[in-house]
Design a protein around this motif. Structure first.
Motif, PDB file in Angstrom:
ATOM      1  N   LYS A  29       0.821  -1.210   0.000  1.00 32.61           N
ATOM      2  CA  LYS A  29       0.000   0.000   0.000  1.00 32.61           C
ATOM      3  C   LYS A  29       0.853   1.258   0.000  1.00 32.61           C
ATOM      4  CE  LYS A  29      -2.301  -1.593   3.519  1.00 32.61           C
ATOM      5  NZ  LYS A  29      -3.148  -1.648   4.691  1.00 32.61           N
ATOM      6  N   ALA A  30       2.059   1.175   0.565  1.00 32.74           N
ATOM      7  CA  ALA A  30       2.907   2.360   0.673  1.00 32.74           C
ATOM      8  C   ALA A  30       3.803   2.538  -0.545  1.00 32.74           C
ATOM      9  CB  ALA A  30       3.762   2.273   1.937  1.00 32.74           C
ATOM     10  N   ALA A  31       4.261   1.442  -1.125  1.00 35.83           N
ATOM     11  CA  ALA A  31       5.210   1.540  -2.243  1.00 35.83           C
ATOM     12  C   ALA A  31       4.602   2.338  -3.394  1.00 35.83           C
ATOM     13  CB  ALA A  31       5.609   0.149  -2.705  1.00 35.83           C
ATOM     14  N   GLY A  32       5.391   3.292  -3.889  1.00 36.88           N
ATOM     15  CA  GLY A  32       4.956   4.123  -5.003  1.00 36.88           C
ATOM     16  C   GLY A  32       4.248   5.401  -4.591  1.00 36.88           C
ATOM     17  N   LYS A  33       3.843   5.512  -3.341  1.00 35.96           N
ATOM     18  CA  LYS A  33       3.150   6.722  -2.881  1.00 35.96           C
ATOM     19  C   LYS A  33       4.156   7.803  -2.504  1.00 35.96           C
ATOM     20  CE  LYS A  33      -1.120   4.749  -1.188  1.00 35.96           C
ATOM     21  NZ  LYS A  33      -2.050   4.652  -0.083  1.00 35.96           N
ATOM     22  N   ALA A  34       3.719   9.034  -2.582  1.00 34.45           N
ATOM     23  CA  ALA A  34       4.540  10.160  -2.147  1.00 34.45           C
ATOM     24  C   ALA A  34       4.691  10.108  -0.630  1.00 34.45           C
ATOM     25  CB  ALA A  34       3.906  11.477  -2.567  1.00 34.45           C
ATOM     26  N   ALA A  35       5.895  10.337  -0.166  1.00 34.02           N
ATOM     27  CA  ALA A  35       6.155  10.332   1.269  1.00 34.02           C
ATOM     28  C   ALA A  35       5.589  11.609   1.894  1.00 34.02           C
ATOM     29  CB  ALA A  35       7.655  10.258   1.527  1.00 34.02           C
ATOM     30  N   PRO A  36       4.853  11.489   3.001  1.00 35.01           N
ATOM     31  CA  PRO A  36       4.335  12.690   3.669  1.00 35.01           C
ATOM     32  C   PRO A  36       5.476  13.557   4.204  1.00 35.01           C
ATOM     33  CG  PRO A  36       3.278  10.690   4.522  1.00 35.01           C
ATOM     34  CD  PRO A  36       4.422  10.259   3.667  1.00 35.01           C
ATOM     35  N   ASP A  37       5.447  14.830   3.901  1.00 36.44           N
ATOM     36  CA  ASP A  37       6.471  15.747   4.394  1.00 36.44           C
ATOM     37  C   ASP A  37       6.298  15.929   5.895  1.00 36.44           C
ATOM     38  OD1 ASP A  37       8.678  17.389   4.251  1.00 36.44           O
ATOM     39  OD2 ASP A  37       7.567  19.152   3.566  1.00 36.44           O
ATOM     40  N   PHE A  38       7.386  16.280   6.554  1.00 38.62           N
ATOM     41  CA  PHE A  38       7.322  16.586   7.981  1.00 38.62           C
ATOM     42  C   PHE A  38       8.459  17.533   8.344  1.00 38.62           C
ATOM     43  CE2 PHE A  38       9.796  12.594   7.734  1.00 38.62           C
ATOM     44  CZ  PHE A  38      10.963  12.956   8.391  1.00 38.62           C
ATOM     45  N   GLU A  39       8.278  18.170   9.480  1.00 38.45           N
ATOM     46  CA  GLU A  39       9.317  19.006  10.076  1.00 38.45           C
ATOM     47  C   GLU A  39       9.317  18.715  11.558  1.00 38.45           C
ATOM     48  OE1 GLU A  39      10.934  23.608  10.152  1.00 38.45           O
ATOM     49  OE2 GLU A  39       9.106  23.127   9.052  1.00 38.45           O
ATOM     50  N   LEU A  40      10.479  18.299  12.070  1.00 39.77           N
ATOM     51  CA  LEU A  40      10.614  17.906  13.479  1.00 39.77           C
ATOM     52  C   LEU A  40      11.891  18.493  14.064  1.00 39.77           C
ATOM     53  CD1 LEU A  40       9.736  14.096  13.235  1.00 39.77           C
ATOM     54  CD2 LEU A  40       8.386  15.846  14.414  1.00 39.77           C
ATOM     55  N   PRO A  41      11.934  18.627  15.391  1.00 41.78           N
ATOM     56  CA  PRO A  41      13.181  19.033  16.028  1.00 41.78           C
ATOM     57  C   PRO A  41      14.260  17.975  15.819  1.00 41.78           C
ATOM     58  CG  PRO A  41      11.438  18.697  17.669  1.00 41.78           C
ATOM     59  CD  PRO A  41      10.855  18.412  16.345  1.00 41.78           C
ATOM     60  N   SER A  42      15.486  18.435  15.626  1.00 37.25           N
ATOM     61  CA  SER A  42      16.595  17.511  15.385  1.00 37.25           C
ATOM     62  C   SER A  42      17.507  17.427  16.602  1.00 37.25           C
ATOM     63  CB  SER A  42      17.413  17.948  14.175  1.00 37.25           C
ATOM     64  OG  SER A  42      18.184  19.089  14.490  1.00 37.25           O
ATOM     65  N   ARG A  43      18.334  16.413  16.595  1.00 39.31           N
ATOM     66  CA  ARG A  43      19.306  16.213  17.674  1.00 39.31           C
ATOM     67  C   ARG A  43      20.303  17.370  17.712  1.00 39.31           C
ATOM     68  NH1 ARG A  43      23.764  11.392  18.201  1.00 39.31           N
ATOM     69  NH2 ARG A  43      24.102  11.622  20.441  1.00 39.31           N
ATOM     70  N   SER A  44      20.594  17.949  16.557  1.00 36.25           N
ATOM     71  CA  SER A  44      21.595  19.011  16.488  1.00 36.25           C
ATOM     72  C   SER A  44      21.060  20.364  16.961  1.00 36.25           C
ATOM     73  CB  SER A  44      22.116  19.137  15.054  1.00 36.25           C
ATOM     74  OG  SER A  44      21.064  19.516  14.189  1.00 36.25           O
ATOM     75  N   GLY A  45      19.762  20.433  17.280  1.00 36.23           N
ATOM     76  CA  GLY A  45      19.195  21.670  17.800  1.00 36.23           C
ATOM     77  C   GLY A  45      18.344  22.431  16.806  1.00 36.23           C
ATOM     78  N   GLY A  46      18.450  22.120  15.532  1.00 38.47           N
ATOM     79  CA  GLY A  46      17.617  22.772  14.528  1.00 38.47           C
ATOM     80  C   GLY A  46      16.359  21.962  14.270  1.00 38.47           C
ATOM     81  N   THR A  47      15.964  21.945  13.014  1.00 37.02           N
ATOM     82  CA  THR A  47      14.817  21.129  12.620  1.00 37.02           C
ATOM     83  C   THR A  47      15.214  20.277  11.418  1.00 37.02           C
ATOM     84  OG1 THR A  47      13.914  22.825  11.165  1.00 37.02           O
ATOM     85  CG2 THR A  47      13.082  22.775  13.435  1.00 37.02           C
ATOM     86  N   VAL A  48      14.463  19.203  11.229  1.00 31.16           N
ATOM     87  CA  VAL A  48      14.620  18.328  10.073  1.00 31.16           C
ATOM     88  C   VAL A  48      13.334  18.439   9.269  1.00 31.16           C
ATOM     89  CG1 VAL A  48      14.908  15.948   9.289  1.00 31.16           C
ATOM     90  CG2 VAL A  48      16.039  16.701  11.381  1.00 31.16           C
ATOM     91  N   LYS A  49      13.473  18.812   8.007  1.00 27.56           N
ATOM     92  CA  LYS A  49      12.315  18.886   7.111  1.00 27.56           C
ATOM     93  C   LYS A  49      12.599  17.932   5.952  1.00 27.56           C
ATOM     94  CE  LYS A  49       9.359  22.206   4.703  1.00 27.56           C
ATOM     95  NZ  LYS A  49       8.088  21.813   5.273  1.00 27.56           N
ATOM     96  N   LEU A  50      11.742  16.944   5.794  1.00 26.96           N
ATOM     97  CA  LEU A  50      11.966  15.925   4.777  1.00 26.96           C
ATOM     98  C   LEU A  50      12.137  16.520   3.392  1.00 26.96           C
ATOM     99  CD1 LEU A  50      12.197  12.946   3.981  1.00 26.96           C
ATOM    100  CD2 LEU A  50       9.702  12.892   3.807  1.00 26.96           C
ATOM    101  N   SER A  51      11.307  17.465   3.013  1.00 30.68           N
ATOM    102  CA  SER A  51      11.350  18.021   1.659  1.00 30.68           C
ATOM    103  C   SER A  51      12.667  18.729   1.343  1.00 30.68           C
ATOM    104  CB  SER A  51      10.171  18.956   1.419  1.00 30.68           C
ATOM    105  OG  SER A  51      10.166  20.006   2.363  1.00 30.68           O
ATOM    106  N   GLN A  52      13.443  19.091   2.352  1.00 31.36           N
ATOM    107  CA  GLN A  52      14.746  19.707   2.109  1.00 31.36           C
ATOM    108  C   GLN A  52      15.741  18.713   1.510  1.00 31.36           C
ATOM    109  OE1 GLN A  52      15.598  21.326   6.033  1.00 31.36           O
ATOM    110  NE2 GLN A  52      15.085  23.383   5.303  1.00 31.36           N
ATOM    111  N   HIS A  53      15.409  17.434   1.573  1.00 33.81           N
ATOM    112  CA  HIS A  53      16.299  16.396   1.059  1.00 33.81           C
ATOM    113  C   HIS A  53      15.862  15.882  -0.316  1.00 33.81           C
ATOM    114  CE1 HIS A  53      18.423  16.428   4.813  1.00 33.81           C
ATOM    115  NE2 HIS A  53      17.305  16.192   5.474  1.00 33.81           N
ATOM    116  N   ARG A  54      14.899  16.572  -0.935  1.00 35.77           N
ATOM    117  CA  ARG A  54      14.457  16.190  -2.285  1.00 35.77           C
ATOM    118  C   ARG A  54      15.681  16.187  -3.198  1.00 35.77           C
ATOM    119  NH1 ARG A  54       9.691  15.512  -4.288  1.00 35.77           N
ATOM    120  NH2 ARG A  54       8.627  16.584  -2.602  1.00 35.77           N
ATOM    121  N   GLY A  55      15.765  15.188  -4.071  1.00 36.83           N
ATOM    122  CA  GLY A  55      16.921  15.034  -4.948  1.00 36.83           C
ATOM    123  C   GLY A  55      17.928  14.038  -4.407  1.00 36.83           C
ATOM    124  N   LYS A  56      17.739  13.622  -3.170  1.00 42.85           N
ATOM    125  CA  LYS A  56      18.585  12.594  -2.556  1.00 42.85           C
ATOM    126  C   LYS A  56      17.749  11.337  -2.338  1.00 42.85           C
ATOM    127  CE  LYS A  56      21.556  15.648   0.177  1.00 42.85           C
ATOM    128  NZ  LYS A  56      22.086  15.879   1.540  1.00 42.85           N
TER     129      LYS A  56
END
Length: 170
Positions: A29-56
């Motif tokens: 059911k998940a394969a082939g679907k667009a991954a839901p974007d998210f933004e969460l606090p990171s260990r390094s103190g900033g945030t992690v936003k999935l869409s910032q890694h587009r192209g990887k």
């Protein structure tokens, strides 16, 4: 606590209790679907936003400190992150522990340094992704569609993940 959150927790515990039985089961059911974007606090103190890694190629891994298979998987993911980072791999490990200190202790004791760690103590992101067990790893292609799903973990499963990652990096 909502009934959905309780049911989700029980599902995770059931997956952890089997020590990863059923690993490498692709969620059709998940394969082939667009991954839901998210933004969460990171260990390094900033945030992690999935869409910032587009192209990887991105691995999104859901884990918890109390989950035995997760504790085996995360060091293996750290090795993959180190090995393929320069080729365009990003591994984002989303921790769902309520107490961040438990996760931090495990990360320090195991020298996890190459994986990007995000914290989801309220379960907002894990609730959107709805993994069936812990750990669950979603391997995303460069366009952020879900290419592969790994539920649970047994030592050696990282070899199959590595082959899938290599194929997506080409």
């Amino acid at each position: 606590m909502s009934l959905k959150r309780i049911a989700l927790g029980l599902t995770f515990l059931a997956g952890c209790a089997t020590d990863g039985a059923g690993a490498k089961i692709a969620d059709g059911k998940a394969a082939g679907k667009a991954a839901p974007d998210f933004e969460l606090p990171s260990r390094s103190g900033g945030t992690v936003k999935l869409s910032q890694h587009r192209g990887k190629v991105v691995v999104v891994d859901f884990w918890a400190e109390w989950c035995a298979p997760c504790k085996k998987e995360l060091p293996a993911l750290d090795v993959l992150a180190r090995k393929y980072k320069d080729q365009g791999l990003e591994i984002v490990a989303v921790n769902i522990d309520k107490d961040k200190a438990n996760a931090e202790r495990f990360l320090q004791q195991n020298a996890i340094t190459s994986v990007t760690i995000a914290f989801d103590p309220e379960g907002t992101v894990v609730g959107k992704w709805e993994p069936t067990t812990m750990p669950t790893s979603y391997i995303l292609d460069k366009g952020q569609s879900i290419a592969f799903v790994h539920s649970g973990f047994n030592p050696g499963d990282e070899k199959a993940m590595e082959q899938e990652i290599q194929g997506l990096l080409r």
